[in-house]
Structure formats: C-alpha cells, structure tokens
Scaffold this motif. Structure first.
Motif, PDB file in Angstrom:
ATOM      1  N   GLU A 147      -4.319   2.404  -1.566  1.00 19.76           N
ATOM      2  CA  GLU A 147      -3.286   3.003  -0.354  1.00 19.76           C
ATOM      3  C   GLU A 147      -2.623   1.589   0.621  1.00 19.76           C
ATOM      4  O   GLU A 147      -1.924   1.516   1.219  1.00 19.76           O
ATOM      5  CB  GLU A 147      -3.765   3.843   0.288  1.00 19.76           C
ATOM      6  N   ASN A 148      -3.882   0.604   0.814  1.00 17.55           N
ATOM      7  CA  ASN A 148      -3.749  -0.355   1.757  1.00 17.55           C
ATOM      8  C   ASN A 148      -3.465  -1.515   1.216  1.00 17.55           C
ATOM      9  O   ASN A 148      -3.456  -2.668   1.949  1.00 17.55           O
ATOM     10  CB  ASN A 148      -4.559  -0.051   2.734  1.00 17.55           C
ATOM     11  N   LYS A 150      -1.071  -3.130  -0.521  1.00 16.43           N
ATOM     12  CA  LYS A 150       0.139  -3.890  -0.096  1.00 16.43           C
ATOM     13  C   LYS A 150       0.415  -4.012   1.280  1.00 16.43           C
ATOM     14  O   LYS A 150       0.662  -5.197   1.592  1.00 16.43           O
ATOM     15  CB  LYS A 150       1.301  -2.660  -0.560  1.00 16.43           C
ATOM     16  N   GLU A 151       0.002  -3.214   2.136  1.00 17.12           N
ATOM     17  CA  GLU A 151      -0.168  -3.543   3.631  1.00 17.12           C
ATOM     18  C   GLU A 151      -1.013  -4.791   4.002  1.00 17.12           C
ATOM     19  O   GLU A 151      -0.798  -5.657   4.805  1.00 17.12           O
ATOM     20  CB  GLU A 151      -0.652  -2.497   4.415  1.00 17.12           C
ATOM     21  N   LEU A 152      -2.129  -4.818   3.299  1.00 11.82           N
ATOM     22  CA  LEU A 152      -3.131  -5.921   3.375  1.00 11.82           C
ATOM     23  C   LEU A 152      -2.571  -7.335   2.895  1.00 11.82           C
ATOM     24  O   LEU A 152      -2.710  -8.380   3.401  1.00 11.82           O
ATOM     25  CB  LEU A 152      -4.619  -5.642   2.836  1.00 11.82           C
ATOM     26  N   GLY A 154       0.309  -7.917   0.686  1.00 16.20           N
ATOM     27  CA  GLY A 154       1.903  -8.077   0.356  1.00 16.20           C
ATOM     28  C   GLY A 154       2.126  -9.304   0.984  1.00 16.20           C
ATOM     29  O   GLY A 154       1.998  -9.481   2.440  1.00 16.20           O
ATOM     30  N   GLU A 175      -4.471  -3.103  -8.831  1.00 16.18           N
ATOM     31  CA  GLU A 175      -3.320  -2.572  -7.666  1.00 16.18           C
ATOM     32  C   GLU A 175      -2.252  -3.866  -7.353  1.00 16.18           C
ATOM     33  O   GLU A 175      -1.276  -3.686  -6.785  1.00 16.18           O
ATOM     34  CB  GLU A 175      -3.989  -2.145  -6.543  1.00 16.18           C
ATOM     35  N   GLN A 179       1.270  -3.641  -7.378  1.00 17.32           N
ATOM     36  CA  GLN A 179       2.191  -3.525  -6.115  1.00 17.32           C
ATOM     37  C   GLN A 179       2.449  -4.680  -5.310  1.00 17.32           C
ATOM     38  O   GLN A 179       3.404  -4.578  -4.428  1.00 17.32           O
ATOM     39  CB  GLN A 179       0.960  -2.789  -5.198  1.00 17.32           C
ATOM     40  N   CYS A 180       1.829  -5.949  -5.756  1.00 16.61           N
ATOM     41  CA  CYS A 180       2.345  -6.985  -4.901  1.00 16.61           C
ATOM     42  C   CYS A 180       2.926  -8.054  -6.117  1.00 16.61           C
ATOM     43  O   CYS A 180       2.210  -8.966  -6.446  1.00 16.61           O
ATOM     44  CB  CYS A 180       1.089  -7.752  -4.254  1.00 16.61           C
TER      45      CYS A 180
END
Lengths: 250, 64
Positions: A147-148, A150-152, A154, A175, A179-180
C-alpha cells in the motif's frame, strides 16, 4: 585491551602526520543534525570538493551529485550500500527501515555499539553525516507494504531492495516493478554463509531489474550471514547503482 | 508448451499459482514475469497459462 604496536625503526608516526583537526574525544552526540553541524565545522565543503576533484572526473561527480537513489531496508545490505553511495557522493539518498539496531546486527551491518537500540534510520544518519555531511539524506521509519510502495518510492529512478526476509524481498520487487514504472530495481538475493566470493554476481532480469547475489544460499540454511559476503553483495548492488547513474543519459 | 526459466514445460491450461506449487515454489517468495509483464501476487490464481507463454520465475532466498 588497547594496543598500539610500535615499529622498531623510524617509529615516529607523529612525524609524518600533518596537523589535523581532531575529533571530539568522545562522539556522544545523538542528534544527527548536531553530528552534521559538527562534521561541517571540521571539514569544509570546499575541502571535500577538492578531494573529490582529485579522485573523480568532473562529469562523473556531477552525475553522482544529481542522482536520487532509494534504499529499502537498512540492514547488512542497506547500511553498507548507503555508506558506499555516500562515499561516492550520490546527491540524494532516501533511506527506509522500520527497525532498531540490535546486538545481532553488529556482525555485518555498519552500526557500532553506541547505536544498539536506536532506530536504524537515525543510526545510519549519524554514520552518513560522518562520511559526507554535505549530501541530502532523507529517512523514513516505516514498514514497507504494497500500500505504501508508490508513495515511498514513486519517482525514484533507482531503488535498492535491501530487505532480509524472502517474502518481503519478493513483495517489494513485485510491487516496485508493478507500481513504479519509472524505477529500476537493484535487488540482493543469496549471500549467506562463507561460500565462494565469485558466486556472488549481478544478473539482469527483464528490463528494469538487476539481481545481485548467488541466488541460492538461504540464511534459513543455518549458515548465518557474515560481514564479507553481505558486503560483497552490497557492493554489487552499489556498483550497479553507479553504473546505472552513469548510463542514464547515454 | 510453456517456456519457464528457459525450459519447456507442459503447463498450458494450468493457473500460475497451481503451476508454481507443483514446481515446488513458495508463491510468497517469488516474482513472476509472464510474457514480459509482472504478475501481481493476487492474480497468480487468475492467470491461466497458454501455449507459447514465456514465464520467468525469480525465487528469493533469505538474508540481507
């Protein structure tokens, strides 16, 4: 017992040592910002830049200085990678770990006895500011989850996977690749025991993943993790990062 | 036939999760690429292998 061995002939180590600025007798400052300030007082930016000029071509330095690299996990792999990249003058490092330094980490991680019990993000900052107090270090004390991710991470062109548990390693790599899309991933896989040093290698997997390690020796096999082989794998990861940075615009 | 890590496997028609388990992989410890796309963990069971698929399975071991 403290021992300093003296040579019999010409044994005057003081003679050739230029007058240096000495460190405080005991470095007991805990706040990384204080460590940074102290280090900057001891060593000016100009002095450090001149040293880099003497060692690296200007273009290489500029690329390293402009680079942004994330390191997920600050254990045996991550703490070693972070120090190697700071020594290389990588301009911005994102350092992520949820854990605190444990006595069992001292056999292979960069931490020292005074760091035991301290969050790894804080301990690594103390170390990195002593390696190079003029780089930009960002730390996040958090557990990485799908869950984090991408936030961390990206937006980071290069992310080092430096976890120790196999399911966490697989999760992060999966991931990041999913995701990135702008990130290239450099991962460590297989460095337990004291097997052949040359068994540790770097291999490309798909377009955006490099895997460093022997890919087989599992810490679960009862062979333990040793400083040399973990550092070998960390060096593979760090060197791939430098290669990627230098290739970026070419 | 499906190509898995360079080897020909008679796996067409199986879902990826079942295939991995048959081959002795632990699904939590692998990253699977199918025809150059990473397969998300929760889709392993939904993806059914087709003839001529090219699959790479990267297995992680512990230590770091």
């Amino acid at each position: 017992m403290e021992q300093e061995r003296k040579l019999s002939k010409d044994a005057d180590p003081e003679k050739d040592v230029q007058e240096g600025k000495s460190l405080p007798d005991q470095l007991q400052i805990e706040d990384p910002e204080e460590v940074k300030k102290q280090m900057q007082q001891i060593l000016s930016k100009e002095e450090l830049d001149r040293a880099f000029d003497a060692r690296f071509p200007k273009e290489m330095q500029q690329k390293f200085r402009g680079a942004r690299v994330a390191i997920a996990g600050l254990g045996g792999l991550g703490s070693n990678i972070a120090v190697m990249l700071a020594r290389s003058g990588i301009g911005h490092l994102l350092l992520v770990d949820f854990d605190t330094v444990d006595v069992t980490n001292l056999n292979r991680q960069m931490y020292l006895v005074p760091h035991v019990g301290m969050p790894k993000t804080r301990a690594i900052l103390q170390i990195l500011y002593q390696v190079n107090p003029y780089l930009d270090y960002e730390t996040v004390q958090a557990k990485v989850t799908p869950e984090n991710v991408k936030e961390l991470f990206g937006g980071y062109p290069i992310v080092c996977e430096a976890f120790d548990k196999p399911d966490q390693k697989a999760m992060l790599v999966r991931e990041l690749l999913g995701q990135c899309p702008e990130s290239t991933v450099v991962s460590g896989n297989g460095m337990a025991g004291v097997g052949d040093s040359n068994g540790i290698r770097t291999a490309k997997f798909g377009n955006r993943l490099y895997v460093c390690g022997d890919r087989t020796t599992d810490v679960g096999g009862g062979v333990g993790l040793t400083a040399p082989r973990v550092a070998l794998c960390a060096a593979h990861e760090a060197n791939k990062v430098l290669q990627l940075i230098l290739q970026e615009d070419s | 036939m499906v190509t898995v890590n360079g080897e020909q496997k008679n796996a067409a028609g199986q879902n990826l999760l079942a295939f991995l388990k048959t081959e002795g992989y632990e699904p939590e410890r692998v990253v699977v690429e199918r025809n150059l796309d990473i397969v998300p963990r929760d889709e392993l069971e939904k993806v059914v292998l087709e003839d001529e698929d090219v699959v790479e399975v990267l297995r992680f071991v512990g230590g770091g």
